[in-house]
Design an enzyme around this catalytic site. Structure first.
Site, PDB file in Angstrom:
ATOM      1  N   ASP A   1       0.807  -1.224   0.000  1.00 42.16           N
ATOM      2  CA  ASP A   1       0.000   0.000   0.000  1.00 42.16           C
ATOM      3  C   ASP A   1       0.840   1.275   0.000  1.00 42.16           C
ATOM      4  O   ASP A   1       0.468   2.288   0.586  1.00 42.16           O
ATOM      5  CB  ASP A   1      -0.969   0.009   1.208  1.00 42.16           C
ATOM      6  CG  ASP A   1      -1.828  -1.240   1.235  1.00 42.16           C
ATOM      7  OD1 ASP A   1      -2.275  -1.659   0.157  1.00 42.16           O
ATOM      8  OD2 ASP A   1      -2.040  -1.802   2.325  1.00 42.16           O
TER       9      ASP A   1
ATOM     10  N   LYS B   1       1.790   2.044  -5.175  1.00 40.65           N
ATOM     11  CA  LYS B   1       2.326   1.469  -6.429  1.00 40.65           C
ATOM     12  C   LYS B   1       1.386   1.752  -7.597  1.00 40.65           C
ATOM     13  O   LYS B   1       1.822   2.087  -8.689  1.00 40.65           O
ATOM     14  CB  LYS B   1       2.502  -0.062  -6.278  1.00 40.65           C
ATOM     15  CG  LYS B   1       3.486  -0.454  -5.186  1.00 40.65           C
ATOM     16  CD  LYS B   1       3.531  -1.956  -4.992  1.00 40.65           C
ATOM     17  CE  LYS B   1       2.295  -2.538  -4.377  1.00 40.65           C
ATOM     18  NZ  LYS B   1       2.043  -2.162  -2.969  1.00 40.65           N
TER      19      LYS B   1
ATOM     20  N   GLY C   1      -4.742  -4.341  -3.591  1.00 41.49           N
ATOM     21  CA  GLY C   1      -5.742  -3.297  -3.821  1.00 41.49           C
ATOM     22  C   GLY C   1      -4.984  -2.048  -4.207  1.00 41.49           C
ATOM     23  O   GLY C   1      -4.256  -1.482  -3.393  1.00 41.49           O
ATOM     24  N   HIS C   2      -5.088  -1.654  -5.468  1.00 41.17           N
ATOM     25  CA  HIS C   2      -4.360  -0.484  -5.953  1.00 41.17           C
ATOM     26  C   HIS C   2      -5.377   0.589  -6.340  1.00 41.17           C
ATOM     27  O   HIS C   2      -6.200   0.375  -7.222  1.00 41.17           O
ATOM     28  CB  HIS C   2      -3.499  -0.850  -7.166  1.00 41.17           C
ATOM     29  CG  HIS C   2      -2.476  -1.911  -6.862  1.00 41.17           C
ATOM     30  ND1 HIS C   2      -1.675  -2.489  -7.819  1.00 41.17           N
ATOM     31  CD2 HIS C   2      -2.116  -2.501  -5.692  1.00 41.17           C
ATOM     32  CE1 HIS C   2      -0.885  -3.384  -7.246  1.00 41.17           C
ATOM     33  NE2 HIS C   2      -1.132  -3.411  -5.965  1.00 41.17           N
TER      34      HIS C   2
ATOM     35  N   GLN D   1       1.767  -6.214  -3.478  1.00 39.05           N
ATOM     36  CA  GLN D   1       2.374  -6.416  -2.153  1.00 39.05           C
ATOM     37  C   GLN D   1       3.722  -5.682  -2.093  1.00 39.05           C
ATOM     38  O   GLN D   1       3.858  -4.672  -2.743  1.00 39.05           O
ATOM     39  CB  GLN D   1       2.508  -7.912  -1.823  1.00 39.05           C
ATOM     40  CG  GLN D   1       1.178  -8.595  -1.562  1.00 39.05           C
ATOM     41  CD  GLN D   1       0.455  -9.010  -2.833  1.00 39.05           C
ATOM     42  OE1 GLN D   1       1.041  -9.632  -3.705  1.00 39.05           O
ATOM     43  NE2 GLN D   1      -0.804  -8.680  -2.948  1.00 39.05           N
TER      44      GLN D   1
HETATM   45  P1  GDP Z   1      -0.803   0.275  -3.569  1.00 42.80           P
HETATM   46  O1  GDP Z   1      -1.452  -0.977  -3.082  1.00 42.80           O
HETATM   47  O2  GDP Z   1       0.656   0.300  -3.339  1.00 42.80           O
HETATM   48  O3  GDP Z   1      -1.165   0.618  -4.992  1.00 42.80           O
HETATM   49  O4  GDP Z   1      -1.404   1.451  -2.668  1.00 42.80           O
HETATM   50  P2  GDP Z   1      -2.957   1.655  -2.264  1.00 42.80           P
HETATM   51  O5  GDP Z   1      -3.698   2.051  -3.477  1.00 42.80           O
HETATM   52  O6  GDP Z   1      -3.451   0.481  -1.490  1.00 42.80           O
HETATM   53  O7  GDP Z   1      -2.837   2.833  -1.217  1.00 42.80           O
HETATM   54  C1  GDP Z   1      -2.276   4.050  -1.552  1.00 42.80           C
HETATM   55  C2  GDP Z   1      -3.345   5.160  -1.459  1.00 42.80           C
HETATM   56  O8  GDP Z   1      -2.713   6.409  -1.454  1.00 42.80           O
HETATM   57  C3  GDP Z   1      -4.311   5.221  -2.636  1.00 42.80           C
HETATM   58  O9  GDP Z   1      -5.566   5.582  -2.152  1.00 42.80           O
HETATM   59  C4  GDP Z   1      -3.731   6.313  -3.535  1.00 42.80           C
HETATM   60  O10 GDP Z   1      -4.716   6.980  -4.316  1.00 42.80           O
HETATM   61  C5  GDP Z   1      -3.160   7.233  -2.521  1.00 42.80           C
HETATM   62  N1  GDP Z   1      -1.975   8.000  -2.904  1.00 42.80           N
HETATM   63  C6  GDP Z   1      -0.933   7.646  -3.708  1.00 42.80           C
HETATM   64  N2  GDP Z   1       0.021   8.587  -3.697  1.00 42.80           N
HETATM   65  C7  GDP Z   1      -0.424   9.555  -2.854  1.00 42.80           C
HETATM   66  C8  GDP Z   1       0.151  10.779  -2.383  1.00 42.80           C
HETATM   67  O11 GDP Z   1       1.252  11.169  -2.720  1.00 42.80           O
HETATM   68  N3  GDP Z   1      -0.603  11.492  -1.474  1.00 42.80           N
HETATM   69  C9  GDP Z   1      -1.831  11.099  -1.051  1.00 42.80           C
HETATM   70  N4  GDP Z   1      -2.473  11.856  -0.180  1.00 42.80           N
HETATM   71  N5  GDP Z   1      -2.381   9.961  -1.482  1.00 42.80           N
HETATM   72  C10 GDP Z   1      -1.682   9.191  -2.358  1.00 42.80           C
HETATM   73  P1  IMO Z   2      -1.031  -4.221  -2.233  1.00 47.10           P
HETATM   74  O1  IMO Z   2      -0.629  -4.728  -3.586  1.00 47.10           O
HETATM   75  C1  IMO Z   2      -0.920  -4.801   2.115  1.00 47.10           C
HETATM   76  C2  IMO Z   2      -0.868  -8.963   3.534  1.00 47.10           C
HETATM   77  C3  IMO Z   2      -2.072  -9.427   4.314  1.00 47.10           C
HETATM   78  C4  IMO Z   2      -1.413 -10.434   5.254  1.00 47.10           C
HETATM   79  C5  IMO Z   2      -0.347 -11.060   4.354  1.00 47.10           C
HETATM   80  C6  IMO Z   2      -0.758 -12.394   3.748  1.00 47.10           C
HETATM   81  O2  IMO Z   2      -2.312  -3.474  -2.210  1.00 47.10           O
HETATM   82  O3  IMO Z   2       0.106  -3.489  -1.591  1.00 47.10           O
HETATM   83  P2  IMO Z   2      -2.426 -13.050   1.770  1.00 47.10           P
HETATM   84  O4  IMO Z   2      -3.909 -12.831   1.615  1.00 47.10           O
HETATM   85  O5  IMO Z   2      -1.609 -12.453   0.691  1.00 47.10           O
HETATM   86  O6  IMO Z   2      -2.095 -14.497   2.008  1.00 47.10           O
HETATM   87  O7  IMO Z   2      -2.052 -12.296   3.149  1.00 47.10           O
HETATM   88  O8  IMO Z   2      -0.092 -10.128   3.332  1.00 47.10           O
HETATM   89  N1  IMO Z   2      -1.172  -8.380   2.195  1.00 47.10           N
HETATM   90  C7  IMO Z   2      -1.135  -7.070   1.923  1.00 47.10           C
HETATM   91  N2  IMO Z   2      -0.912  -6.012   2.714  1.00 47.10           N
HETATM   92  N3  IMO Z   2      -1.114  -4.625   0.783  1.00 47.10           N
HETATM   93  C8  IMO Z   2      -1.302  -5.676  -0.036  1.00 47.10           C
HETATM   94  O9  IMO Z   2      -1.355  -5.567  -1.375  1.00 47.10           O
HETATM   95  C9  IMO Z   2      -1.367  -6.976   0.529  1.00 47.10           C
HETATM   96  N4  IMO Z   2      -1.560  -8.214   0.029  1.00 47.10           N
HETATM   97  C10 IMO Z   2      -1.431  -9.059   1.057  1.00 47.10           C
HETATM   98  O10 IMO Z   2      -2.678  -8.374   5.019  1.00 47.10           O
HETATM   99  O11 IMO Z   2      -0.746  -9.764   6.292  1.00 47.10           O
HETATM  100 MG    MG Z   3      -2.922  -1.591  -1.746  1.00 48.03          MG
END
Ligand code: GDP
Ligand code: IMO
Ligand code: MG
Length: 427
Positions: free
Chosen positions: A13, A16, A40-41, A223
């Site tokens: 998270d 990416k 979850g992106h 991840q």
């Molecule tokens: P990922 O799993 O690595 O793609 O990250 P997630 O999408 O789960 O979580 C990142 C969150 O931060 C998302 O809701 C993005 O829209 C948001 N985001 C990304 N870059 C920035 C930033 O520079 N500032 C803020 N406030 N939000 C950001």
């Molecule tokens: P993105 O791509 C954050 C974590 C789960 C758990 C561990 C194992 O959005 O960054 P799993 O269901 O993969 O067997 O769970 O990995 N986990 C993540 N944590 N972001 C993710 O994906 C994750 N995908 C799995 O919370 O601790």
């Molecule tokens: Mg994510």
């Protein structure tokens, strides 16, 4: 030759999806190479939010080839929902290609994920319960069902029958729960097969042809480094290889084809699920970061654990994946804090550790070594040039770069495409 791999450096998270979406503008092909719908992106385009679980973030541009590689585990129901959801929003999905070698998540994988977690009790991993681990277990046990099998009714039925016999027995005898009906699963999955068929391809061939013809390729890690099966905080990890090397196996390219590796670093640290987290803040500052940053899981909605930025983690990620540049995200979330702490290393039994500990017993007991840096207490979300960032914000990330030993390539101060500063061109 331009093949850029984007990976997470912490526990996921990091943003990416946002960075891949931004860089995808210049790419011809975008590839997911591991994980499944545990990811979850979130990507924001013109104020509109898109949540992606399986589709590569490049899908939001027209005329890109988007590949779901062989290293990904695919829940067909989720993938079809995502494809149809995109179509409803007017997004063109005709460039999507799904590897015939990817493994398929079955209903028993999801149920096993849930009952195994329950069985672990105090030792639960905190998985997303999406069936990811059990699907990779079958892949490694050489019992899995691949997309190519799903496309062949005879093969699929034979494999389903064999698997169901074993899994239903396991579910009943060990976990005391009912299994699945063969006819019902067969009907459901053959329908998915029909809908997915137009997208199925030998994606390694598509990808290598694209690279040979000079096209630009972007790999999207899911991840992150500390969730990597080999290099992460085992056993609190996922069952795949999110590190840069995973792109070779999970997409079918040679390491010689990778031209650059970008590590996405959130300006602080978060973690979902169980496992040690040395810089975790269980106080008002942690709560402030969680609320200001809306740090709740995109996939499961769970509150994310929040803590100070850990440069020891980022340095480790840099070494394991050979990261060339960092993309620092969410700097704006720290805008209000008067003082920031940066972890530069760990002490264990009074000694400064030279390596990132393999032992979780050690990692749980380490004492983070902190440097205090002054905050900037001004809004950064409107800043568009690196030079215009507040001096203390630049000092903070430049100190991170120094300690982690990785150059700054991108700085992000908001979810939108326009809230991105490029210090080095990646393609
Ligand atoms: P990922 O799993 O690595 O793609 O990250 P997630 O999408 O789960 O979580 C990142 C969150 O931060 C998302 O809701 C993005 O829209 C948001 N985001 C990304 N870059 C920035 C930033 O520079 N500032 C803020 N406030 N939000 C950001
Ligand atoms: P993105 O791509 C954050 C974590 C789960 C758990 C561990 C194992 O959005 O960054 P799993 O269901 O993969 O067997 O769970 O990995 N986990 C993540 N944590 N972001 C993710 O994906 C994750 N995908 C799995 O919370 O601790
Ligand atoms: Mg994510």
């Amino acid at each position: 030759m331009s093949a850029v791999v984007v990976i997470g450096t912490q526990w996921g998270d990091e943003g990416k999806g946002k960075i891949v979406d931004y860089l995808a503008e210049k790419a011809d092909v975008v590839v997911r190479y591991q994980g499944g719908n545990n990811a979850g992106h979130t990507v924001v385009v013109n104020g509109k939010e898109f949540k992606l679980h399986l589709l590569p973030s490049g899908i939001l541009y027209k005329e890109k080839i988007c590949i779901v590689g062989n290293g990904v585990v695919i829940d067909p129901e989720v993938l079809l929902k995502e494809i149809n959801g995109m179509k409803e929003k007017g997004i063109d999905t005709s460039g999507l290609k799904i590897s015939n070698r990817a493994h398929v998540i079955m209903p028993y994988h999801r149920l096993l994920d849930a009952v195994e977690e329950e069985y672990r009790g105090d030792f639960k991993l905190g998985t997303t319960k999406r069936g990811i681990g059990p699907c990779y277990m079958d892949k490694n046990a050489r019992e899995g069902i691949r997309v190519v099998d799903l496309m062949d009714e005879e093969d699929f039925c034979a494999k389903l029958e064999r698997n169901l016999e074993a899994k239903n027995h396991l579910l009943k005898a060990v976990y005391g729960v009912e299994g699945f009906d063969y006819e019902a699963v067969k009907k459901e999955y053959l329908e998915y097969a029909n809908q997915l068929r137009p997208y199925v391809a030998d994606t390694a061939t598509v990808l290598n042809d694209a690279i040979s013809s000079g096209q630009k390729v972007l790999f999207e890690g899911a991840q992150a480094t500390l969730l990597d099966l080999d290099h992460g905080t085992y056993p609190y990890v996922t069952s795949s290889h999110p590190i840069a090397g995973g792109a070779c196996i999970g997409a079918g390219i040679g390491p010689t084809k990778i031209s650059k590796v970008i590590g996405v670093v959130k300006a602080y640290t978060t973690r979902v699920g169980e496992g040690p987290f040395p810089t975790e803040l269980k106080d008002a500052t942690g709560d402030h970061i969680r609320e200001r940053g809306h740090e709740y899981g995109t996939t499961t909605g769970r509150p994310r654990r929040c803590g100070w930025l850990d440069a020891a983690v980022v340095r480790y990620a840099g070494i394991i994946s050979g990261i060339d540049y960092m993309a620092i995200t969410r700097l704006d979330i720290l805008d209000e804090l008067p003082v920031l702490k940066l972890c530069t290393g760990y002490k264990y039994q009074g000694q400064l550790l030279k390596e990132f500990p393999a032992s979780l017993k050690v990692l749980a007991k380490v004492e983070p070594v902190y440097e205090e840096l002054p905050g900037w207490q001004t809004s950064t979300s409107g800043v568009r040039r690196y030079e215009d960032l507040p001096l203390n914000a630049r000092r903070y990330i430049e100190r991170l770069s120094e300690v982690a030993g990785i150059k700054i390539g991108i700085v992000s101060v908001g979810p939108g495409r326009e809230q991105t500063m490029i210090l080095h061109e990646m393609f």
